[in-house]
Design an enzyme around this catalytic site. Sequence first.
Site, PDB file in Angstrom:
ATOM      1  N   ASP A 186      28.921  80.832 103.954  1.00 28.58           N
ATOM      2  CA  ASP A 186      27.763  80.823 104.863  1.00 28.58           C
ATOM      3  C   ASP A 186      27.858  81.854 105.976  1.00 28.58           C
ATOM      4  O   ASP A 186      26.862  82.454 106.374  1.00 28.58           O
ATOM      5  CB  ASP A 186      27.482  79.423 105.426  1.00 28.58           C
ATOM      6  CG  ASP A 186      28.639  78.817 106.201  1.00 28.58           C
ATOM      7  OD1 ASP A 186      29.749  79.373 106.177  1.00 28.58           O
ATOM      8  OD2 ASP A 186      28.418  77.760 106.839  1.00 28.58           O
ATOM      9  N   HIS A 187      29.066  82.085 106.493  1.00 27.61           N
ATOM     10  CA  HIS A 187      29.264  83.043 107.594  1.00 27.61           C
ATOM     11  C   HIS A 187      30.764  83.224 107.771  1.00 27.61           C
ATOM     12  O   HIS A 187      31.548  82.563 107.096  1.00 27.61           O
ATOM     13  CB  HIS A 187      28.623  82.543 108.892  1.00 27.61           C
ATOM     14  CG  HIS A 187      28.970  81.112 109.209  1.00 27.61           C
ATOM     15  ND1 HIS A 187      30.203  80.728 109.672  1.00 27.61           N
ATOM     16  CD2 HIS A 187      28.266  79.957 109.051  1.00 27.61           C
ATOM     17  CE1 HIS A 187      30.240  79.425 109.822  1.00 27.61           C
ATOM     18  NE2 HIS A 187      29.077  78.916 109.440  1.00 27.61           N
ATOM     19  N   THR A 195      25.517  78.089 110.244  1.00 25.83           N
ATOM     20  CA  THR A 195      25.153  77.537 108.933  1.00 25.83           C
ATOM     21  C   THR A 195      23.633  77.458 108.782  1.00 25.83           C
ATOM     22  O   THR A 195      23.077  77.806 107.735  1.00 25.83           O
ATOM     23  CB  THR A 195      25.720  76.125 108.739  1.00 25.83           C
ATOM     24  OG1 THR A 195      27.096  76.130 109.043  1.00 25.83           O
ATOM     25  CG2 THR A 195      25.523  75.645 107.316  1.00 25.83           C
ATOM     26  N   GLU A 236      31.685  76.549 103.392  1.00 29.19           N
ATOM     27  CA  GLU A 236      31.791  76.695 104.835  1.00 29.19           C
ATOM     28  C   GLU A 236      32.816  77.758 105.231  1.00 29.19           C
ATOM     29  O   GLU A 236      33.960  77.732 104.766  1.00 29.19           O
ATOM     30  CB  GLU A 236      32.155  75.328 105.450  1.00 29.19           C
ATOM     31  CG  GLU A 236      32.372  75.326 106.957  1.00 29.19           C
ATOM     32  CD  GLU A 236      31.174  75.810 107.751  1.00 29.19           C
ATOM     33  OE1 GLU A 236      30.055  75.339 107.475  1.00 29.19           O
ATOM     34  OE2 GLU A 236      31.345  76.659 108.644  1.00 29.19           O
ATOM     35  N   HIS A 267      36.051  74.337 108.285  1.00 30.61           N
ATOM     36  CA  HIS A 267      35.325  74.690 109.502  1.00 30.61           C
ATOM     37  C   HIS A 267      36.325  74.785 110.646  1.00 30.61           C
ATOM     38  O   HIS A 267      37.270  74.007 110.699  1.00 30.61           O
ATOM     39  CB  HIS A 267      34.278  73.609 109.802  1.00 30.61           C
ATOM     40  CG  HIS A 267      33.287  73.999 110.861  1.00 30.61           C
ATOM     41  ND1 HIS A 267      33.648  74.145 112.180  1.00 30.61           N
ATOM     42  CD2 HIS A 267      31.963  74.274 110.796  1.00 30.61           C
ATOM     43  CE1 HIS A 267      32.578  74.498 112.869  1.00 30.61           C
ATOM     44  NE2 HIS A 267      31.543  74.586 112.056  1.00 30.61           N
TER      45      HIS A 267
HETATM   46  C1  GP9 Z   1      27.249  71.287 110.673  1.00 35.08           C
HETATM   47  C2  GP9 Z   1      27.857  72.245 109.727  1.00 35.08           C
HETATM   48  C3  GP9 Z   1      28.639  73.294 110.446  1.00 35.08           C
HETATM   49  O1  GP9 Z   1      26.433  70.356 110.094  1.00 35.08           O
HETATM   50  O2  GP9 Z   1      26.891  72.777 108.914  1.00 35.08           O
HETATM   51  O3  GP9 Z   1      27.831  74.116 111.153  1.00 35.08           O
HETATM   52  P1  GP9 Z   1      28.300  75.528 111.711  1.00 35.08           P
HETATM   53  O4  GP9 Z   1      29.078  75.275 112.959  1.00 35.08           O
HETATM   54  O5  GP9 Z   1      29.141  76.172 110.673  1.00 35.08           O
HETATM   55  O6  GP9 Z   1      27.052  76.253 111.946  1.00 35.08           O
HETATM   56 MN    MN Z   2      29.007  76.910 108.729  1.00 33.96          MN
END
Ligand code: GP9
Ligand code: MN
Length: 638
Positions: free
Chosen positions: A466-467, A292, A250, A407
Amino acid sequence: MKKLQIPLYLIAALLFGLKTYIIYRFLFNISLDNIMQEFILFINAFIVAFFLLALSTLFKQRRQIKYMKYITLIGSLILYFNIVFYRNFSDFITIPLLFQGSNAADLGSSILSLIKVWDIVLFLDVVIIWYLAKKYGDVLTASYTKLHRRTAIVLSVGLLAFNYILAEIERPDLLQRTFDREYLVKNIGIFNYHVYDVVLQTKSKAQRVFADGNELTHIEEYLKEETKFEPSEEMHGVAEGKNVIFVWLESLQTFVLNNTMNGEEVTPFLNSLIDESYYFDNFYHQTEQGKTSDSEFLVDNSLYPLPSGAVYFTHAQNDYHSLPEILGNNGYFPTVFHANNKSFWNRDVMYDNLGYEHFFDVESYEVTEENSIGWGLKDKEFFEQSIPYMQEIPQPFYARFITLTNHYPFDLAPEDATIDKYDSNSRTLNNYFQTVRYLDESVEAFFQQLKDSGLYEDSIIVLMGDHYGISDFHKKAMSTYLDEEYTDYLHVQLQRVPLYIHIPGHDGEVISKISGQIDIKPTLLNLLGVDTSNDLTFGTDLFAEERKDFIALRDGSFITDEYVYTKETCYDRFTGEIIEGVEDEETGEVVNSCSPYIEQVEQELSYSDQIIYGDLFRFYDFRDQTILSEDEVIEVNN
Ligand code: GP9
Ligand code: MN
């Protein structure tokens, strides 16, 4: 009898509002994290009830009574259907879910056990309203004055707007990006949510209706002839039959790797893992608003996510030719582990459509106050609790693990912090280093657990950011940390996220060619020995000798071997210097080294969008590589 002063529509609004609130609070499992959310949920129930019933003032007296009787009955039935649905699926009704064959059948067979005698109480307000309407209808209604009507309508619309503003403050971009059905229900209420859902679904259905297979002709040509590259022969099948353990890191960006903060290494484990893996240090995320879920979409489909909204919500019903589906047909068990609500990013619907066999969502985990932080279950706990499931599921599996602790806003319990906070004007960046370190330790522990449980030897492990985690809102702090001016060029370079392909027994190497999330699908298939020659993908095998020479970001920026292009400016990829254009003598246009790519990148993104908007893969037979006509599609579906 003394004439009652309170109009029936207000009584009805109060009763119906109260009922709705009680249902929200006690019959759905809606998590409320702060007072603001509690407040919104509370007022929303009454605001919507008031709006629906205030509309009655527009009718003549007779009609008013009829309208109120039926609107409360219909409203109650909608609530009740949701309750029944929720009892079975722990989710709110959404059109695609309702029409999913398996769900409908499931609901049909268990419907009796989902209905309880006491549910009758849920219609008490309707009974009272119907009774009052019959007995005192004449005195409790009136032909309202213009002023009364106007006040009622303006007030109710004003209150709806107020509710929406609060929702926007609580969860910015809610309607644009959707996020989660539960968020929608708790912020705008279940009735507004249904309206939203219908509009969203109708919009994508409408785009689909006007599409036909012909549109695929150019796209197929582009993908099969102009941009097709042979996958690596050397790497073909090296991981055949192995499990794929794919960890979503994440918000992890490349800039923290092999880097220090206050002299301390930020990610010691991930740094050491580079030596034992294929590690891609110029790998870009290509996500947009779906964050994500966009990265998941890219990986599984090698298509670009949409320029706005989350494709996981807007086009979850399309025909895709996804990685889990292909692997499923090759004897794999495709599954996802993620300790969050299954409806977040509409995952429950999309995963089903993409061919995942099982989703271990938050319900599969033991989540307590102590073992959670921020978005939920701490990553270390998440991995630990996942291992027993992994030992039970059929092998080989293709399993995705989506982490959560790193996150935004990067909160961490003090006892979990093993590196200091950074010191800058950005609380976000200051915190980031601590959660990144925590993620590093979680992955290290996971590797150990995989080894201890014997899963490691039979698996390949892919790790991917992921980003971005730090947006350009934190320019100042970032530029202090990196000791570099924050330019648009740097911004693009900061969109690099780590990618590791760890194959036990392979030494690996650092691979610096430019690459992106779009490339994962063909790469994994080739490693697993699956023939990709009949696939339509925008990505290229990462190990291929020859690859497409650009990586497109979703906003039209792109990176080539030599250049970075963004915001209409061309930069030298290595120095960040601006490359000025020269005027073309013939056309008068200013051109530079990036110019030849601009159109192609636009074309490519637009082709991918066309596939999604038009649901074009329903017209493609991947086995025979032929484009089907409308009639043939109907035949195949029957
Ligand atoms: C939520 C998690 C976070 O289930 O995958 O999502 P994001 O905010 O990073 O898109
Ligand atoms: Mn994410």
